[in-house]
Write a protein that holds these residues in place. Sequence first.
Motif, PDB file in Angstrom:
ATOM      1  N   PHE A 142       0.682  -0.957   0.100  1.00  0.00           N
ATOM      2  CA  PHE A 142      -0.060  -0.089  -0.062  1.00  0.00           C
ATOM      3  C   PHE A 142       0.883   1.398   0.037  1.00  0.00           C
ATOM      4  O   PHE A 142       0.601   2.098  -0.675  1.00  0.00           O
ATOM      5  N   PHE A 143       2.025   1.177   1.095  1.00  0.00           N
ATOM      6  CA  PHE A 143       2.577   2.501   0.795  1.00  0.00           C
ATOM      7  C   PHE A 143       3.537   2.556  -0.112  1.00  0.00           C
ATOM      8  O   PHE A 143       3.717   3.873  -0.631  1.00  0.00           O
ATOM      9  N   SER A 144       4.269   1.616  -0.662  1.00  0.00           N
ATOM     10  CA  SER A 144       5.338   1.479  -1.490  1.00  0.00           C
ATOM     11  C   SER A 144       4.962   1.760  -2.928  1.00  0.00           C
ATOM     12  O   SER A 144       5.377   2.456  -3.845  1.00  0.00           O
ATOM     13  N   VAL A 145       3.734   1.000  -3.236  1.00  0.00           N
ATOM     14  CA  VAL A 145       2.956   1.034  -4.506  1.00  0.00           C
ATOM     15  C   VAL A 145       1.819   2.010  -4.732  1.00  0.00           C
ATOM     16  O   VAL A 145       2.145   3.034  -5.708  1.00  0.00           O
ATOM     17  N   SER A 146       0.845   2.044  -3.951  1.00  0.00           N
ATOM     18  CA  SER A 146      -0.111   2.989  -4.089  1.00  0.00           C
ATOM     19  C   SER A 146       0.235   4.491  -3.631  1.00  0.00           C
ATOM     20  O   SER A 146      -0.208   5.394  -4.445  1.00  0.00           O
ATOM     21  N   LYS A 147       1.041   4.311  -2.664  1.00  0.00           N
ATOM     22  CA  LYS A 147       1.388   5.782  -2.098  1.00  0.00           C
ATOM     23  C   LYS A 147       2.646   6.225  -2.943  1.00  0.00           C
ATOM     24  O   LYS A 147       3.018   7.495  -2.648  1.00  0.00           O
ATOM     25  N   GLY A 148       3.526   5.548  -3.484  1.00  0.00           N
ATOM     26  CA  GLY A 148       4.634   5.670  -3.999  1.00  0.00           C
ATOM     27  C   GLY A 148       5.966   6.056  -3.035  1.00  0.00           C
ATOM     28  O   GLY A 148       6.854   6.847  -3.349  1.00  0.00           O
ATOM     29  N   TRP A 149       5.799   5.652  -1.641  1.00  0.00           N
ATOM     30  CA  TRP A 149       6.724   5.821  -0.613  1.00  0.00           C
ATOM     31  C   TRP A 149       8.055   4.827  -1.032  1.00  0.00           C
ATOM     32  O   TRP A 149       7.610   3.998  -1.608  1.00  0.00           O
ATOM     33  N   PRO A 150       9.119   5.249  -0.472  1.00  0.00           N
ATOM     34  CA  PRO A 150      10.320   4.232  -0.596  1.00  0.00           C
ATOM     35  C   PRO A 150       9.951   2.992   0.205  1.00  0.00           C
ATOM     36  O   PRO A 150       9.105   2.996   1.014  1.00  0.00           O
ATOM     37  N   LEU A 151      10.449   1.943  -0.514  1.00  0.00           N
ATOM     38  CA  LEU A 151      10.257   0.595  -0.030  1.00  0.00           C
ATOM     39  C   LEU A 151      10.363   0.278   1.425  1.00  0.00           C
ATOM     40  O   LEU A 151      10.003  -0.147   2.311  1.00  0.00           O
ATOM     41  N   ILE A 152      11.639   0.933   1.606  1.00  0.00           N
ATOM     42  CA  ILE A 152      12.289   0.656   3.042  1.00  0.00           C
ATOM     43  C   ILE A 152      11.354   1.102   4.063  1.00  0.00           C
ATOM     44  O   ILE A 152      10.925   0.594   5.115  1.00  0.00           O
ATOM     45  N   LEU A 153      10.939   2.476   3.690  1.00  0.00           N
ATOM     46  CA  LEU A 153      10.000   3.115   4.800  1.00  0.00           C
ATOM     47  C   LEU A 153       8.661   2.377   4.866  1.00  0.00           C
ATOM     48  O   LEU A 153       8.217   2.219   5.880  1.00  0.00           O
ATOM     49  N   SER A 154       8.141   1.691   3.675  1.00  0.00           N
ATOM     50  CA  SER A 154       7.049   0.858   3.572  1.00  0.00           C
ATOM     51  C   SER A 154       7.077  -0.317   4.546  1.00  0.00           C
ATOM     52  O   SER A 154       6.084  -0.552   5.001  1.00  0.00           O
TER      53      SER A 154
END
Lengths: 243, 297
Positions: free
Chosen positions: B52-64
């Motif tokens: 959700f965070f890394s793909v849908s929100k485009g946040w960095p993977l590590i943070l997600s």
Amino acid sequence: MTTPLFELKGVSAGYGDVQILNDVSIQVPANAIVTIVGPNGAGKSTILKAIYGIAKVSQGDITLHKLSGEAIDVRKTKPHNLADIGIAYVPQIENIFTTLTIDENLDVGYKGNGGVASEERKEKLYKQYPDLAIRKKDRAGTLSGGQRQMLALARALMSGPDILLLDEPSAGLAPALVDQLFDELVRINETGATILMVEQNARRALEISNYGYVLDMGKNRHEGEGKALAVDPEIVGIYFGKR
Amino acid sequence: MAEFVQLLFNGLVTGSILAMAAVGVSLVYGVLKLVNFAAGDFMTLGAFIAVFFSVSKGWPLILSVLLAIIGICALGLALDMVLWKRLRENKAGTLAFFLVATGVALILRQAILMIFSSGSRKYAIDEIATFPLFGANIATAQLIVLLLASSSIITLGLFMAKTTIGKDMRAFSDNPSLAAVSGINVNRVVRYVWIINGVLSALAGIFQGMVQGRFDSTMGWTLLLPIFAAVVLGTIGDAYGALLGGMVLGLVMEMSTWSVLFGGIPSSYKPVVAFATLGLVLLVKPEGLLGVKARSI
């Protein structure tokens, strides 16, 4: 009389509505070995369970008088904090962590009592128990019965306790190991540890005890010097069976 | 040879994911006597939060990934507070725990569908990228997962072996009543168990999602049986045993499809292979791989 190190005063305790102990008083002077004996069902083990809050204490006081003069109300202390205040307990069975190594068993037993560092205390115990030292990286479950009992004692001593509570330490040990165990208890006592034990091997335990209590039907029945109780004909006849 | 290398690699990847999840289940069972039927869904939820965070929100993977870990830890701690703690205090039996955990599992799975909507997900990683190794083509995603999973397992092993809380947890899992009289603080151990379970479940779920490529809300659920098999195989309540059990089962499951062995067992039979292995080991060593025979003293 001087203040005892540890004391039960008029303790009544039991499980649910069933009262097992009735107005029991026990005094343990500092540096002594005190043994509680009595027939099966006398309530011996319930005394230890009352100290640990497993049996419900309805009346009486349980107090640890620290050498510093501080008196600690044991009934108000949570069971997992008893090791911190200086009370160590060796249960009758399942008294070691079998899946931990011998070294880890000692680590888990460590408490900072007396300001002694963990490594220092471990080293001292390994010197005392060379059998354990050789195998310190092995899982405790691989030890023999006698070695397990030594590890159980060592784990309890790791906390630097003021008093050591033992529940039937000789139960299930082979006769030769029983002698070894009682010799070990004397040795531990000589290094300054106070011991309160509940024991079914009454004669042998009383012989090494400074003082003994005979419990019957949850009440104090007799008490006296250990060696005297061990040979008291009346008590020998009633409780220990004639030889 | 190429096939062997590929399967060995698959086995190591599957094994390390199973091992991580199994340690979580083993600790939760050892300390709380809770057969965590929701373990698979903890994994799935972790994977979904990270996507959700890394793909849908485009946040960095590590943070997600970090957010997923925090989420699963919080879920474990919260469930303990509102559910498990009460059951423990009321002295609920194993069956009650088991049934409630099954309920939690069902609710979680449906909640994932409701919150994230149905359909499969995938991480923004190139699933086609491969690199050659002894004639086999290993997916880059697999290599990354293997590296990350093995470093997680080594960290976990060191944590369990060296830190006070790690030893306390294993001691508690081994013998709760002795742990309590030895002065181990039960509540502290319980909190740490949920935190470690949260970290392991979230990571295992994310890793599994990456290796699978596409995954949906049933991902963790389908892994649950092999995870439980790993826990039992390695000796119930022994965290190191669960690690070993997971690795062994992962390798056995993947290697069983090797065509040299009777032409290879169809891959849909992997769970059967897992349980056949479990059965065989228990026949020879009923106490599990690392277990010590209970002895009378």
